[in-house]
Motif scaffolding. Structure first.
Motif, short mmCIF file in Angstrom:
data_model
loop_
_atom_site.label_atom_id
_atom_site.label_comp_id
_atom_site.label_asym_id
_atom_site.label_seq_id
_atom_site.Cartn_x
_atom_site.Cartn_y
_atom_site.Cartn_z
N ALA A 5 0.83 -1.21 0.00
CA ALA A 5 0.00 0.00 0.00
C ALA A 5 0.86 1.26 0.00
CB ALA A 5 -0.92 -0.01 1.22
N TRP A 6 1.91 1.26 0.80
CA TRP A 6 2.79 2.43 0.88
C TRP A 6 3.42 2.73 -0.48
CZ3 TRP A 6 3.39 6.12 4.38
CH2 TRP A 6 4.53 6.94 4.34
N LYS A 7 3.84 1.69 -1.18
CA LYS A 7 4.42 1.89 -2.50
C LYS A 7 3.38 2.46 -3.47
CE LYS A 7 8.02 -1.64 -2.10
NZ LYS A 7 8.53 -2.95 -2.60
N LEU A 8 2.14 2.01 -3.35
CA LEU A 8 1.07 2.58 -4.18
C LEU A 8 0.89 4.06 -3.87
CD1 LEU A 8 -1.46 2.38 -6.06
CD2 LEU A 8 -2.76 1.82 -3.99
N TRP A 9 0.87 4.41 -2.60
CA TRP A 9 0.63 5.80 -2.21
C TRP A 9 1.75 6.72 -2.70
CZ3 TRP A 9 -0.48 4.21 3.56
CH2 TRP A 9 -1.68 3.49 3.60
N LEU A 10 2.99 6.22 -2.68
CA LEU A 10 4.13 7.05 -3.08
C LEU A 10 4.34 7.07 -4.59
CD1 LEU A 10 6.91 6.38 -0.42
CD2 LEU A 10 5.18 8.17 -0.45
N ALA A 11 4.06 5.97 -5.25
CA ALA A 11 4.33 5.86 -6.69
C ALA A 11 3.16 5.18 -7.39
CB ALA A 11 5.63 5.09 -6.93
N PRO A 12 2.00 5.84 -7.43
CA PRO A 12 0.83 5.19 -8.03
C PRO A 12 0.99 4.86 -9.51
CG PRO A 12 0.41 7.52 -7.61
CD PRO A 12 1.70 7.19 -6.92
N SER A 13 1.89 5.57 -10.20
CA SER A 13 2.08 5.29 -11.62
C SER A 13 2.59 3.88 -11.87
CB SER A 13 3.05 6.31 -12.23
OG SER A 13 2.49 7.61 -12.19
N ASP A 14 3.22 3.28 -10.86
CA ASP A 14 3.70 1.91 -11.02
C ASP A 14 2.56 0.91 -11.08
OD1 ASP A 14 6.24 2.95 -10.91
OD2 ASP A 14 6.63 2.34 -8.84
N GLN A 15 1.36 1.34 -10.71
CA GLN A 15 0.21 0.43 -10.65
C GLN A 15 -0.84 0.76 -11.71
OE1 GLN A 15 0.47 -2.16 -8.85
NE2 GLN A 15 2.33 -1.48 -7.78
N ILE A 16 -0.42 1.37 -12.80
CA ILE A 16 -1.37 1.72 -13.86
C ILE A 16 -2.15 0.50 -14.36
CG2 ILE A 16 -1.44 2.34 -16.31
CD1 ILE A 16 0.13 4.76 -15.76
N PRO A 17 -1.52 -0.66 -14.59
CA PRO A 17 -2.30 -1.80 -15.09
C PRO A 17 -3.48 -2.18 -14.19
CG PRO A 17 0.03 -2.23 -15.38
CD PRO A 17 -0.08 -0.98 -14.55
#
Length: 231
Positions: A132-144
Motif C-alpha cells: 500500500a505504501w508503494k502505491l501511495w508514493l508511486a501510483p504510476s507503477d500500478q497503472i495496469p
C-alpha cells in the motif's frame, strides 16, 4: 515448489499459497510468497492498510505536519501521506507496523493465525502495508491494476485509455492540506489511495494540471496582496 512446501508451517493463508503455486517461479519461502501475494493484489492491500489504520487511530496529541516523519516540512511533504507511527515521537517499536500501528505477525501477516498472541519482533511493516505504501508514493507503477478497475476507460472522458494514459489524483494533494488537514488521520490516507486515484488520457491530464496550476497561482496571489499589486 519443493522449497516452499518444506518451509511451510502447518497453518498458512490459503489464498497466499494458491497464488504462490500459480506463479511461473514459485516463491521459495513463505515470507516471499506473502510479499508476492500483496504485490499482485495492491488495491486490496490499500484497502486493508487503511482499515488497519482506522483500527489504530491517530496517536493522542498527534497533528499532521507534512514531512514530520523525516524532519522536513512544507509542500515537499505532500507527496507522502501522513504517517504518525513513522515519526520519532510516536514510534511503537519492532513488532508493530510503522504504517498502520497494528501488530505484525509471522511472515508480515496482519492476523495472528497461529494463536500465539506474540508479534514478530523482527518486523516493522505488514507485507500488505508495504504494498500500500508503494502505491501511495508511486501510483504510476500500478497503472495496469487501475486500468483494469476502470474497464480501460478514461475516468474523465469515458473514452478508451491509450497507452500514454497517466495517473491522476482526483483531489489534488495540495488541496488535501488546504481543505482536509483536520480530518481524522485514517480517512486522510484515502486521498493517497485507490479512492482518489484515476487513470486518464494524457490530454485530459494536461488540461486538468493546467487548471490546477492556475488555481494555485490565484491562491498565491490572494494570500500575497503585494505580489498581486506588482502583477
Amino acid at each position: 515448489m519443493l522449497r516452499l512446501e518444506r518451509a511451510l508451517p502447518p497453518i498458512f493463508p490459503a489464498a497466499v499459497l494458491q497464488h504462490a503455486l500459480s506463479r511461473p517461479l514459485v516463491p521459495p519461502t513463505p515470507r516471499l510468497a506473502v510479499e508476492s501475494f500483496w504485490r499482485s493484489h495492491v488495491l486490496r492491500a490499500d484497502r486493508l492498510a487503511r482499515a488497519l489504520a482506522a483500527r489504530s487511530g491517530a496517536p493522542e496529541g498527534w497533528t499532521w505536519r507534512p514531512g514530520a516523519e523525516t524532519g522536513g516540512g512544507g509542500a515537499a511533504g505532500f507527496r507522502a501521506p501522513p504517517s504518525p507511527y513513522r515519526e520519532a515521537a510516536h514510534l511503537l517499536g519492532r513488532g508493530r507496523c510503522c504504517v498502520c500501528g497494528q501488530p505484525v505477525y509471522r511472515f508480515g501477516w496482519h492476523v495472528d493465525l497461529w494463536g500465539t498472541g506474540i508479534p514478530n519482533r523482527n518486523a516493522g511493516w505488514h507485507s500488505a502495508c508495504v504494498a500500500a505504501w508503494k502505491l501511495w508514493l508511486a501510483p504510476s507503477d500500478q497503472i495496469p491494476a487501475l486500468k483494469r478497475r476502470q474497464g480501460h476507460r478514461c475516468a474523465v472522458s469515458g473514452k478508451r485509455l491509450l497507452r500514454t494514459a497517466e495517473i491522476d489524483h482526483r483531489v489534488p494533494l495540495y488541496r488535501v492540506w488546504r481543505e482536509h488537514r483536520d480530518a481524522p488521520w485514517p480517512s486522510l490516507l484515502a486521498f493517497w489511495g485507490a479512492p482518489n486515484l484515476q487513470v486518464v488520457n494524457r490530454a485530459v491530464h494536461a488540461a486538468k494540471c493546467r487548471d490546477e496550476a492556475g488555481e494555485r497561482a490565484r491562491l498565491r496571489r490572494a494570500s500575497d496582496p503585494d505580489a498581486a499589486a506588482d502583477g
